[in-house]
Design a protein around this motif. Structure first.
Motif, PDB file in Angstrom:
ATOM      1  N   GLY A  49       0.813  -1.217   0.000  1.00 15.90           N
ATOM      2  CA  GLY A  49       0.000   0.000   0.000  1.00 15.90           C
ATOM      3  C   GLY A  49       0.839   1.255   0.000  1.00 15.90           C
ATOM      4  O   GLY A  49       0.550   2.218  -0.716  1.00 15.90           O
ATOM      5  N   LEU A 101      -6.867  -3.358  -1.513  1.00 15.32           N
ATOM      6  CA  LEU A 101      -5.925  -2.343  -1.059  1.00 15.32           C
ATOM      7  C   LEU A 101      -5.542  -1.366  -2.169  1.00 15.32           C
ATOM      8  O   LEU A 101      -5.162  -0.224  -1.888  1.00 15.32           O
ATOM      9  N   CYS A 105      -5.289   3.026  -1.595  1.00 21.57           N
ATOM     10  CA  CYS A 105      -3.901   3.500  -1.491  1.00 21.57           C
ATOM     11  C   CYS A 105      -3.530   4.394  -2.666  1.00 21.57           C
ATOM     12  O   CYS A 105      -2.877   5.417  -2.492  1.00 21.57           O
TER      13      CYS A 105
END
Length: 118
Positions: A49, A101, A105
């Motif tokens: 991330g 994710l 991110c």
């Protein structure tokens, strides 16, 4: 490179007792991932991330404020995550976390790298 290196370092620091596979075979990697404790998976996801956020931030900050290129990088990160979970069995929870994710991110990197302040 930061994402991969930091992820490998955290993985080794948080699970020093789990030896890495000798070959990059999907079955061997899946067995390796199954042996890692949750903290090592969390470290790998954190590094992934951070690398995605930093990558999109840097692309957005390049001269010319390049939002289209940053979104293209986001799509590449997403495609890479999907390819990764199909190539190697991560288990359902880790697969979902790996793919889910990407967008938050990259969005943080895009927002942080934006020259416009709201």
């Amino acid at each position: 490179m930061l994402s991969w290196g930091l992820g490998q370092w955290l993985q080794d620091a948080l699970a020093p007792h789990v030896p890495r596979p000798a070959v990059n075979d999907p079955a061997a990697v899946a067995d390796f991932l199954a042996q890692l404790p949750p903290s090592a998976h969390a470290g790998r996801l954190f590094a992934m991330g951070l690398g995605m956020a930093l990558g999109t931030f840097v692309v957005r900050r390049w001269p010319g404020n390049r939002p289209h290129e940053a979104w293209a990088l986001t799509l590449l990160f997403g495609a890479g995550a999907v390819f990764d979970v199909f190539r190697v069995d991560h288990g359902p929870a880790l697969s979902i976390c790996t793919v889910a994710l990407v967008l938050p991110c990259c969005w943080m990197g895009l927002r942080g790298g934006s020259l416009q302040r709201h």
